[in-house]
Design an enzyme around this catalytic site. Structure first.
Site, mmCIF file in Angstrom:
data_model
loop_
_atom_site.group_PDB
_atom_site.id
_atom_site.type_symbol
_atom_site.label_atom_id
_atom_site.label_comp_id
_atom_site.label_asym_id
_atom_site.label_seq_id
_atom_site.Cartn_x
_atom_site.Cartn_y
_atom_site.Cartn_z
ATOM 1 N N CYS A 44 -0.426 20.272 -23.421
ATOM 2 C CA CYS A 44 -1.938 20.926 -23.244
ATOM 3 C C CYS A 44 -2.251 21.674 -21.895
ATOM 4 C CB CYS A 44 -2.772 19.496 -23.387
ATOM 5 S SG CYS A 44 -3.008 18.674 -21.719
ATOM 6 N N GLN A 50 0.861 -1.111 0.030
ATOM 7 C CA GLN A 50 0.157 0.128 -0.017
ATOM 8 C C GLN A 50 0.918 1.151 0.107
ATOM 9 O OE1 GLN A 50 -3.254 -0.538 3.186
ATOM 10 N NE2 GLN A 50 -1.829 -2.131 3.662
ATOM 11 N N HIS A 89 -1.497 1.585 -4.330
ATOM 12 C CA HIS A 89 -1.604 2.964 -4.106
ATOM 13 C C HIS A 89 -0.858 3.950 -4.888
ATOM 14 C CE1 HIS A 89 -3.877 1.959 0.046
ATOM 15 N NE2 HIS A 89 -4.562 1.412 -1.075
#
Ligand code: NAD
Length: 253
Positions: free
Chosen positions: A154, A101, A119
């Protein structure tokens, strides 16, 4: 403690498919506090206002100004003996995967190859508009000029590759973790309170498939009563002793 260590090693050596499920506690001896313990990263802050997908969407600046500061320790930490033990067990072909995690990348830096990051991680990030990827170094460099850092292509906001509250788990990684949980015959839980879903369901999958559970964690977990072996101890002390015995082949005597 000696008997517990011997049992730990016996269980490891007898298994055909061992996996570890690690959490923040495994990196505590590396100087990274966990989230929930007193003095942990969340002591005194509201994590949802900084580390949630909705707060990031609404105001990514807060994440970069406050959240990343709290996570800065992660970037400079070094693996400890627990990470090294797991890398060694993988090399010995005992451990098949490290399901974690954690976002600190310390398993890989200790030498583990098969790491499943549920995660995300702090090594990289991506533009939420066009999906262009950036390394953490590029992101930190951009932050010297603008916060939040924006995409070259962008001008979309760049998001670190972290799973925030409200984000879905990465599908591929979660699929692999579930597969290992259902195929393993030994699951070793290290440094996790086992309260974050859906990861907290992985030991249940392992147990349903008759795997044994070892829990090495300072605090109690809801799986303690179902574990074959529980050690509520500092994990670096336990891991140092196991590594020493493995390296000296003391377990053969
Ligand atoms: P958690 O904070 O809920 O639980 C950590 C557990 O580790 C606690 O039960 C505590 O008793 C135990 N622990 C702490 N120090 C220990 C030590 N020295 N020896 C043995 N046990 C020790 O963490 P979690 O279960 O991983 O879940 C929380 C979330 O925290 C995850 O989503 C993870 O992404 C995130 N997190 C990651 C890091 C990291 O990457 N290093 C650090 C903090 C939080």
């Amino acid at each position: 403690m000696n008997e517990e260590i011997q049992k730990f090693i016996d269980l490891l050596l007898r298994s055909r498919h061992a996996v570890v499920l690690s959490g923040a506690g495994i990196s505590a001896p590396s100087g990274i506090p966990d989230f929930r313990s007193p003095g942990g990263i969340w002591d005194g802050i509201d994590p949802y206002s900084i580390f949630s997908s909705w707060s990031f969407q609404r105001n990514p600046e807060v994440f970069y100004r406050e959240g990343l500061k709290l996570l800065a320790k992660f970037l400079h930490a070094k693996p400890n003996v627990a990470h090294r033990l797991l890398a060694r067990l993988e090399e010995m072909e005992i451990l098949k995967a490290a399901i974690t995690q954690n976002i600190d990348g310390l398993h890989q830096r200790a030498g583990s190859k098969n790491v499943i990051e549920l995660h995300g991680n702090l090594r990289e990030g991506y533009c939420i508009r066009c999906n262009k990827w950036y390394s953490i170094e590029e992101i930190l460099k951009k932050m010297e000029k603008e916060i939040p850092p924006l995409c070259d292509r962008c001008k979309g906001t760049i998001k670190p590759n972290l799973i925030l509250f409200g984000d879905n788990l990465p599908q591929r990684e979660y699929g692999l973790a579930t597969l290992h949980a259902s195929q393993c015959d030994l699951m070793l839980v290290m440094g996790s309170s086992l309260v974050v879903g859906p990861v907290d369901g992985l030991p249940a999958i392992a147990l349903r498939n008759k795997a044994k559970l070892i829990i090495l964690n300072l605090g109690a977990t809801r799986y303690d009563s179902q574990a074959e072996l529980i050690l509520h101890k500092e994990l670096d002390e336990v891991c140092r002793e196991i590594l020493r015995k493995l390296e000296e082949k003391e377990f053969l005597t």
